[in-house]
Design an enzyme around this catalytic site. Sequence first.
Site, PDB file in Angstrom:
ATOM      1  N   GLU A 166      -1.818  -4.966  -1.762  1.00  0.00           N
ATOM      2  CA  GLU A 166      -0.426  -4.943  -1.325  1.00  0.00           C
ATOM      3  C   GLU A 166       0.001  -6.197  -0.546  1.00  0.00           C
ATOM      4  OE1 GLU A 166       1.658  -2.981  -2.462  1.00  0.00           O
ATOM      5  OE2 GLU A 166       0.712  -1.045  -2.863  1.00  0.00           O
ATOM      6  N   HIS A 210       9.270  -1.815  -6.984  1.00  0.00           N
ATOM      7  CA  HIS A 210       7.948  -2.144  -6.454  1.00  0.00           C
ATOM      8  C   HIS A 210       6.864  -1.905  -7.515  1.00  0.00           C
ATOM      9  CE1 HIS A 210       4.579  -2.465  -3.675  1.00  0.00           C
ATOM     10  NE2 HIS A 210       4.129  -1.336  -4.189  1.00  0.00           N
ATOM     11  N   SER A 240       7.335  -7.727  -3.905  1.00  0.00           N
ATOM     12  CA  SER A 240       8.534  -6.931  -4.178  1.00  0.00           C
ATOM     13  C   SER A 240       9.478  -6.881  -2.985  1.00  0.00           C
ATOM     14  CB  SER A 240       8.152  -5.498  -4.581  1.00  0.00           C
ATOM     15  OG  SER A 240       7.463  -4.849  -3.534  1.00  0.00           O
TER      16      SER A 240
HETATM   17 FE   LIG Z   1       2.203  -0.565  -4.118  1.00  0.00          FE
END
Ligand SMILES: [Fe+2]
Length: 258
Positions: free
Chosen positions: A180, A135, A199
């Site tokens: 995010e 990530h 991710s």
């Molecule tokens: Fe993050």
Amino acid sequence: MTTKLDEKRDPRCVPIRLDRKVPEGDAINYPDYTLGEHRTWAHLYARQRARLPRRSCREFLQGLDVMGFPEARIPSLREASRKLYAATGWTVARVPGLLHEEEFFGFLARRVFPSTDYIRRPDELDYTPAPDLFHDVFAHMPMITQPSFADFYQRMGQVALRARGADRRRIERFYWFTVEFGLMRTPEGVRVYGNGILSSMGEIVHALSDAVIRLPFDPDRIVEQEYVVDRLQTVLFVIDSFEQLIEGFEKWAGSRGL
Ligand SMILES: [Fe+2]
């Protein structure tokens, strides 16, 4: 910051405060990874790379080229730090896990990205509640090579450090729905720039599907929007450009005296 998920169930998800200075840039050593850990990276990298076309924003793909990650072995944070520094003046610090938000934003405020250097377990390939290097490295770092995003990211850190109480919480929500889980409208269609999506094997398909309500970018709404960390998102926000994102954030911060 990924995922402050599942704090009750998984001790790796409890935010930590650093009790000593952590290594940064050239001071970061390369761990003695096992062959299995390199294989995990290779598997995750190949799988996620294949999902990026027609889903990821152009800036992320450009950033991936800049970072030039190896496909078959875990990248070196020292090397990644050098590439970020050359691109936008950011460096990397190696941190042992999910940071308390005050320390996390403190790193961003001085253009340092706090990254983990461990990779998820083989039984967590599809989902891990805890932050890991796939990530932090694969998703976050390419975006930080892009100058406008890099500047915005630092500003988020600076503003967050000044915020107190409910405003700090509002900035965390803003962070969640942009850094995010952000989407962007482009001439080719809606694309992903959010690192939590980029991710995640499941989220990168889900985020662009009909199962998600996609709303126009609206900072006043975003800062009040609650989210759940450990399941697929149901509401996401779409920016028209990074300029709109930055202007919207600055305007909101100004309205709060931050
Ligand atoms: Fe993050």
